[in-house]
Design an enzyme around this catalytic site. Structure first.
Site, short mmCIF file in Angstrom:
data_model
loop_
_atom_site.label_atom_id
_atom_site.label_comp_id
_atom_site.label_asym_id
_atom_site.label_seq_id
_atom_site.Cartn_x
_atom_site.Cartn_y
_atom_site.Cartn_z
N ASP A 65 0.86 -1.19 0.00
CA ASP A 65 0.00 0.00 0.00
C ASP A 65 0.89 1.23 0.00
O ASP A 65 1.73 1.40 0.89
CB ASP A 65 -0.88 0.02 1.25
CG ASP A 65 -1.98 -1.03 1.19
OD1 ASP A 65 -2.09 -1.70 0.14
OD2 ASP A 65 -2.70 -1.20 2.19
N ASP A 71 -14.23 -5.43 -5.51
CA ASP A 71 -14.38 -5.47 -4.05
C ASP A 71 -15.79 -5.94 -3.75
O ASP A 71 -16.76 -5.25 -4.10
CB ASP A 71 -14.17 -4.07 -3.44
CG ASP A 71 -12.71 -3.62 -3.54
OD1 ASP A 71 -11.84 -4.46 -3.86
OD2 ASP A 71 -12.44 -2.42 -3.30
#
Lengths: 208, 250
Positions: free
Chosen positions: B11, B130
């Site tokens: 990330d 997602d």
């Protein structure tokens, strides 16, 4: 010596450029160009290719005189050329992605879709697969059989003359993944993305 | 034989890694380039950067990270987060990304997937899904999991395959961050619904979870924290998968 990566708007070639520059360091100059004069005077050529067979052939044809220059380089002058992925596929007579499209015709044969055996094999063939070396090739110097290479493709080169095949890989069938015909080299896998072993193949080509 | 892939994900926020690796030999735990290099030297089959930079002003930092990483790591590099347009994709690819993952923009405008896969090739277009369980199955969410889209995940997966996506990166929002394993049923259902490779994501806490992810039909498994925090190295993960008869590149 200089090695030229042919830039003909065939999609993303930055990884190819990075890997050749990494291997060449200061010993060999790596040029990236679509300038015909520079291509002609180069010692070796690299022909990358991403996207569809048709889009790559169209992109070659969009640069006036490029196909003739490549023919002169590879066929008349017999100087070393290395095709990667669709770059290799375009060496064939014809491709069947999107629509029937004429290739460069240097390797007699066609490019057709991998048989997914009714969905048993996912396409694209993406990931690391093993190299089965079937004949000695100059670009395989110090490369161990069954080394892993990185693949991303849904179409395969099917040459008529199997003697040009230097390696295959097993996915649905024995897919041709490397060829050598005199001064003409090509890999279906991406040596620029195949870690240290891939860089070694690039090094072998540069040092031909 | 095609090997199953292990993909560590980093990330990245404003050009820095958010959760650092606890390695002694690491000079700068926040440098994504250095961390990516450790992963690729350790046998990572691909590297994934997720750009979670919130403001547009700092977007350029990711291009710089991708550019530097691609000059040091010679395995495929996927970049996702905030990809909205053909120009965004073009810019990332030119910086050295090999694949781009599209989430919100793919839901809002499936034509972007069609256009970009035609322009750049399916091989570099990954659609990130997602998904969260509801009464009737799984619903997809956009904007980093904030907004429900009212779309069924399985239907969306098939639609993205038809639109030209080369791969699907499927994250279970119920499982993400729990370290309790992938949502196996979700991975199974999507893997069998499409003929393109599926990357399983969200929930890995142990090496057995990676094994379960592969057995669910996924072609690749993505994990962040088990590698971030040095719980396992990529190589340990691969050795473990190999011991369970899962074909991996070692």
């Amino acid at each position: 010596m200089n090695v030229t990566i042919v830039d003909y708007n065939s999609g993303n070639i930055s990884s190819v450029i990075n890997s050749f520059k990494e291997v060449a360091r200061d010993k060999v100059s790596i040029e990236v160009t679509s300038d015909l004069k520079k291509i002609r005077s180069s010692d070796k050529l690299v022909l990358p290719g991403q996207g569809s067979f048709k889009s790559c052939v169209d992109a070659l044809n969009n640069i006036n005189g490029l196909v003739e220059t490549l023919n002169e380089f590879a066929i008349n002058d017999k100087k070393p050329i290395f095709g990667i992925c669709v770059g290799l596929q375009m060496f064939a007579d014809v491709g069947y992605e999107e629509i029937e499209t004429k290739g460069l015709g240097w390797i007699s044969g066609k490019v057709s879709k991998i048989d997914n055996q009714n969905g048993n094999y996912k396409l694209p063939h993406i990931g690391w697969n093993e190299l089965n070396i079937v004949k000695d090739s100059k670009i395989f110097k110090d490369i161990t059989n069954n080394s892993h290479m990185y693949f991303v493709h849904s179409y395969e080169l099917v040459p008529n003359d199997k003697s040009v095949v230097s390696a295959t890989t097993d996915y649905s069938s024995n897919i041709v993944c490397s060829i050598e015909k005199e001064n003409i080299f090509g890999t279906q896998f991406h040596p620029e993305k195949s870690d240290k072993i891939g860089l070694k193949i690039i090094d072998n080509f540069i040092n031909l | 034989m095609l090997k199953k892939r292990i993909i560590p994900c980093l990330d990245v926020k404003n050009g820095r890694v958010v959760k650092g690796i606890n390695f002694v030999d690491l000079k700068d735990a926040g440098d994504p380039v250095e961390q990516a290099k450790i992963y690729s030297d350790g046998g990572a089959d691909e590297i994934c950067f997720l750009d979670i930079t919130a403001s547009n002003e700092n977007r350029d930092t990711i291009y710089d990270v991708v550019d530097k990483t691609s000059k040091k790591c010679f395995v495929p590099l996927t970049v996702g987060g905030g990809v909205r347009s053909i120009e965004d994709i073009n810019k990332l690819l030119n910086c050295g990304a090999d694949k781009v993952s599209i989430n919100t923009a793919a839901v809002q405008n499936s034509k972007l997937v069609e256009d970009s896969s035609r322009k750049f090739g399916s091989q570099c277009i990954v659609v990130a899904i997602d998904a969260k369980r509801n009464d009737s199955g799984w619903e997809i969410f956009t904007h980093g999991g904030r907004n429900p889209a009212g779309i069924n995940a399985l239907e969306f997966a098939s639609k993205m395959e038809k639109s030209g996506a080369g791969e699907l990166l499927v994250t279970s929002m119920d499982k993400d961050g729990t370290q309790s394993g992938y949502d196996i049923e979700l991975m199974q259902k999507i893997s069998s619904a499409v003929n393109i490779p599926v990357i399983a994501s969200g929930g890995v806490g142990t090496l057995d979870h990676l094994v379960d992810g592969i057995k669910s039909g996924a072609s690749a498994v993505l994990a962040a924290s088990i590698f971030h925090y040095g719980t396992y190295s990529v190589n340990e993960a691969k050795q473990y998968l190999a011991s369970k008869d899962i074909p991996v590149r070692i």
